[in-house]
Design an enzyme around this catalytic site. Sequence first.
Site, PDB file in Angstrom:
ATOM      1  N   GLU A 262       0.613  -1.698   0.311  1.00  0.00           N
ATOM      2  CA  GLU A 262       0.131   0.244  -0.023  1.00  0.00           C
ATOM      3  C   GLU A 262       0.568   1.357  -0.248  1.00  0.00           C
ATOM      4  O   GLU A 262       0.399   2.174  -0.874  1.00  0.00           O
ATOM      5  CB  GLU A 262      -1.272  -0.061   1.694  1.00  0.00           C
ATOM      6  N   TRP A 265       1.443   1.929  -3.225  1.00  0.00           N
ATOM      7  CA  TRP A 265       0.984   2.480  -4.166  1.00  0.00           C
ATOM      8  C   TRP A 265       0.702   4.344  -3.725  1.00  0.00           C
ATOM      9  O   TRP A 265       0.755   4.668  -5.449  1.00  0.00           O
ATOM     10  CB  TRP A 265      -0.262   2.734  -3.627  1.00  0.00           C
ATOM     11  N   TRP A 293     -20.309  13.216 -19.185  1.00  0.00           N
ATOM     12  CA  TRP A 293     -20.145  13.336 -17.425  1.00  0.00           C
ATOM     13  C   TRP A 293     -22.062  14.273 -17.759  1.00  0.00           C
ATOM     14  O   TRP A 293     -21.948  15.194 -18.578  1.00  0.00           O
ATOM     15  CB  TRP A 293     -19.776  13.993 -17.104  1.00  0.00           C
ATOM     16  N   ASN A 328     -10.535   4.279   3.019  1.00  0.00           N
ATOM     17  CA  ASN A 328     -10.312   3.818   1.927  1.00  0.00           C
ATOM     18  C   ASN A 328     -10.973   2.965   0.708  1.00  0.00           C
ATOM     19  O   ASN A 328     -11.951   2.938  -0.202  1.00  0.00           O
ATOM     20  CB  ASN A 328      -8.945   2.769   1.374  1.00  0.00           C
ATOM     21  N   TRP A 346     -15.377  13.167 -12.225  1.00  0.00           N
ATOM     22  CA  TRP A 346     -14.096  12.482 -11.510  1.00  0.00           C
ATOM     23  C   TRP A 346     -13.556  14.397 -11.117  1.00  0.00           C
ATOM     24  O   TRP A 346     -13.525  14.295  -9.658  1.00  0.00           O
ATOM     25  CB  TRP A 346     -13.417  11.794 -11.871  1.00  0.00           C
ATOM     26  N   TRP A 369      -8.462   8.716  -7.603  1.00  0.00           N
ATOM     27  CA  TRP A 369      -9.935   9.459  -8.357  1.00  0.00           C
ATOM     28  C   TRP A 369     -10.185   8.832  -9.949  1.00  0.00           C
ATOM     29  O   TRP A 369     -10.570   8.086 -10.645  1.00  0.00           O
ATOM     30  CB  TRP A 369     -10.164  10.631  -8.464  1.00  0.00           C
TER      31      TRP A 369
HETATM   32  P1  FAD Z   1      -2.912   2.106   5.554  1.00  0.00           P
HETATM   33  O1  FAD Z   1      -4.331   0.888   4.242  1.00  0.00           O
HETATM   34  O2  FAD Z   1      -2.569   2.043   6.416  1.00  0.00           O
HETATM   35  O3  FAD Z   1      -1.974   2.551   4.329  1.00  0.00           O
HETATM   36  C1  FAD Z   1      -0.699   2.392   4.622  1.00  0.00           C
HETATM   37  C2  FAD Z   1      -0.203   3.885   3.583  1.00  0.00           C
HETATM   38  O4  FAD Z   1      -0.305   3.459   1.903  1.00  0.00           O
HETATM   39  C3  FAD Z   1      -1.059   4.430   3.688  1.00  0.00           C
HETATM   40  O5  FAD Z   1      -1.154   5.723   4.783  1.00  0.00           O
HETATM   41  C4  FAD Z   1      -1.209   5.585   2.628  1.00  0.00           C
HETATM   42  O6  FAD Z   1       0.167   6.342   2.360  1.00  0.00           O
HETATM   43  C5  FAD Z   1      -0.306   4.421   1.692  1.00  0.00           C
HETATM   44  N1  FAD Z   1      -2.143   4.015   0.684  1.00  0.00           N
HETATM   45  C6  FAD Z   1      -2.870   2.957   0.721  1.00  0.00           C
HETATM   46  N2  FAD Z   1      -3.716   3.513  -0.035  1.00  0.00           N
HETATM   47  C7  FAD Z   1      -3.179   3.590  -0.767  1.00  0.00           C
HETATM   48  C8  FAD Z   1      -3.875   4.722  -2.217  1.00  0.00           C
HETATM   49  N3  FAD Z   1      -4.698   3.476  -2.547  1.00  0.00           N
HETATM   50  N4  FAD Z   1      -2.856   5.237  -3.332  1.00  0.00           N
HETATM   51  C9  FAD Z   1      -2.291   5.552  -2.633  1.00  0.00           C
HETATM   52  N5  FAD Z   1      -1.142   6.008  -1.082  1.00  0.00           N
HETATM   53  C10 FAD Z   1      -1.844   4.697  -0.360  1.00  0.00           C
HETATM   54  N6  FAD Z   1      -4.510   8.561  -0.005  1.00  0.00           N
HETATM   55  C11 FAD Z   1      -3.467  10.119  -0.026  1.00  0.00           C
HETATM   56  O7  FAD Z   1      -2.502   9.805   0.978  1.00  0.00           O
HETATM   57  N7  FAD Z   1      -4.522  11.364   0.305  1.00  0.00           N
HETATM   58  C12 FAD Z   1      -4.880  11.014  -0.799  1.00  0.00           C
HETATM   59  O8  FAD Z   1      -5.476  12.474  -1.381  1.00  0.00           O
HETATM   60  C13 FAD Z   1      -5.770   9.988  -1.326  1.00  0.00           C
HETATM   61  N8  FAD Z   1      -6.956  10.061  -1.855  1.00  0.00           N
HETATM   62  C14 FAD Z   1      -8.303   8.947  -2.312  1.00  0.00           C
HETATM   63  C15 FAD Z   1      -8.989   9.155  -2.901  1.00  0.00           C
HETATM   64  C16 FAD Z   1      -9.997   8.148  -3.492  1.00  0.00           C
HETATM   65  C17 FAD Z   1     -10.649   7.982  -4.644  1.00  0.00           C
HETATM   66  C18 FAD Z   1      -8.895   6.695  -2.815  1.00  0.00           C
HETATM   67  C19 FAD Z   1     -10.020   5.524  -3.460  1.00  0.00           C
HETATM   68  C20 FAD Z   1      -7.754   6.748  -2.330  1.00  0.00           C
HETATM   69  C21 FAD Z   1      -7.450   8.031  -1.729  1.00  0.00           C
HETATM   70  N9  FAD Z   1      -6.455   7.543  -1.277  1.00  0.00           N
HETATM   71  C22 FAD Z   1      -5.331   9.027  -0.632  1.00  0.00           C
HETATM   72  C23 FAD Z   1      -5.910   6.419  -1.155  1.00  0.00           C
HETATM   73  C24 FAD Z   1      -6.437   6.169   0.380  1.00  0.00           C
HETATM   74  O9  FAD Z   1      -7.505   6.077   0.736  1.00  0.00           O
HETATM   75  C25 FAD Z   1      -5.504   6.157   1.610  1.00  0.00           C
HETATM   76  O10 FAD Z   1      -3.749   6.531   1.653  1.00  0.00           O
HETATM   77  C26 FAD Z   1      -5.909   5.425   2.814  1.00  0.00           C
HETATM   78  O11 FAD Z   1      -7.302   5.225   3.423  1.00  0.00           O
HETATM   79  C27 FAD Z   1      -4.968   5.866   3.580  1.00  0.00           C
HETATM   80  O12 FAD Z   1      -5.246   5.550   5.113  1.00  0.00           O
HETATM   81  P2  FAD Z   1      -4.006   4.324   6.244  1.00  0.00           P
HETATM   82  O13 FAD Z   1      -3.319   5.173   6.693  1.00  0.00           O
HETATM   83  O14 FAD Z   1      -4.984   3.756   7.172  1.00  0.00           O
HETATM   84  O15 FAD Z   1      -3.632   3.403   4.816  1.00  0.00           O
END
Ligand code: FAD
Length: 463
Positions: A262, A265, A293, A328, A346, A369
């Site tokens: 993650e 990502w 759209w 997420n 979007w 997005w």
């Molecule tokens: P954990 O599951 O603990 O993951 C650990 C770290 O991995 C996160 O802190 C984050 O830095 C990174 N990570 C995890 N999933 C993703 C992902 N899909 N994409 C990129 N990095 C990821 N994340 C943001 O940091 N900023 C945003 O503006 C953002 N916008 C999003 C918009 C949409 C529509 C979606 C579907 C996802 C978005 N995310 C964003 C990704 C993700 O939802 C969050 O990073 C995550 O929910 C953060 O929670 P956590 O720290 O507990 O994640």
Amino acid sequence: MSDHPALHAAAETGAPVVCLYVLDETTGRAPGGAARWWLAQSLRALEAEIAERGGSLALRRGPAARVIPEVVRESGARAVYWNGIAQAPHRSVERALESALAKLGADSQNCPGDLLVPPSAIRNKDGRSLRVFTPFWRRVLSLGDPPKPLPAPKVLRHAPRIAGDRLESWKLEPAKPDWAGGLREACIPGEAAARGRLRDFLKRTARVYAGDRDRPDREGTSRLSPHLRFGELSPRQVWHAARFAAAEDPTLGPGIEKFLSELGWREFCRHLLHDHPDLATANLQTNFDGFPWTHDDKALAAWQRGRTGYPIVDAGLRELWHTGVMHNRVRMVVASFLVKHLLIDWREGEAWFWDTLVDADPASNPANWQWVAGCGADAAPYFRVFNPVLQGDKFDPDGAYVRRWVPELKNLPVKLIHQPWRATPIELASAGITLGKTYPQPIIDHARGRERALAAYAEIRRG
Ligand code: FAD
């Protein structure tokens, strides 16, 4: 102050150091409301940490390429150290700064620290970033561990204090009205809190992460994203702490691998932004440029306020509005609902998240997005339309998440919590609900929304 390559390098010289934060609203995207709130708390925490070491943090506002040379002139500094950001707007400021500093006879030291690997290390044969996550991540892993994080400087000689702004004068926090109460309850910004969260995650949550990370009703993820976003914690610190925890306790292995992917990502999104500076505005897949759209301000407002009539969607958007945070899985569900069921561009959803998320990130937000909308790199196929009822049943099986954020539904039995419109009049009455009054009717029927989305998609496929 730990794993801060610029601070570390400056301290190593043994010369007195001026700690400076520049609020440059002319470079890149201006932060949204929730992120501005986080930034204020984060700066306050940093000021306190520097003060504990006998120093001070100078705050200045304005274009960095102008403000920093001014500070060099005032302080007589012989070198400027900063943590580089490998993105177009920052790179051009860095180049302007380097030439301004050279004219003043001061050294420039650009110290990268925001990424696990630089974009230049992960290129395809045409020299571009990889657009599919799995080979990208395989390539990152093949490079071995990133450099070890740097400790906070043991000794920091402070230069005489220079004049700066008062943080309050930047008006980063809301005043009238003060809408940040929910953020204050849900979030503790700052490096110490970030380190605590990482420790807690590795001790308690990593074990269940692989299974619980999709459950918004549980504490199944790290909640590190805003800390990473604001540089309170570096990806290298997270990587090494996680690897160390897995080496100490091999049963954590599967959870840690998933967790690191993650983090991958995050890295992937940043590498994409590096190659596509217009990620927040332009479809990566240009066939989406002609997507039909709809412009429906009423539907957009219902979505923003969590009044779509789909409980899991409404719970997510209300959690976001109240706390600046959204799980997420729920982000994916609400985003899919906007672009597919409501056929709203979007970019409207991205802009809303940009303003309301505390972790709003110039790379991860638009990249995700675009992924959900089907127009991004390695995107989910557009024709996969999430069913919000099934998503709710699967990931919030007891309805605890919905009950928390949509309290008017809290008395519904489990079998109806994700689809109140299926309740009989007696069931609704005994739960104290009047559909259309105390809670909205669904804004669109799921089957109809799905059909409409697929028809719109067929239009762009025909070209
Ligand atoms: P954990 O599951 O603990 O993951 C650990 C770290 O991995 C996160 O802190 C984050 O830095 C990174 N990570 C995890 N999933 C993703 C992902 N899909 N994409 C990129 N990095 C990821 N994340 C943001 O940091 N900023 C945003 O503006 C953002 N916008 C999003 C918009 C949409 C529509 C979606 C579907 C996802 C978005 N995310 C964003 C990704 C993700 O939802 C969050 O990073 C995550 O929910 C953060 O929670 P956590 O720290 O507990 O994640």
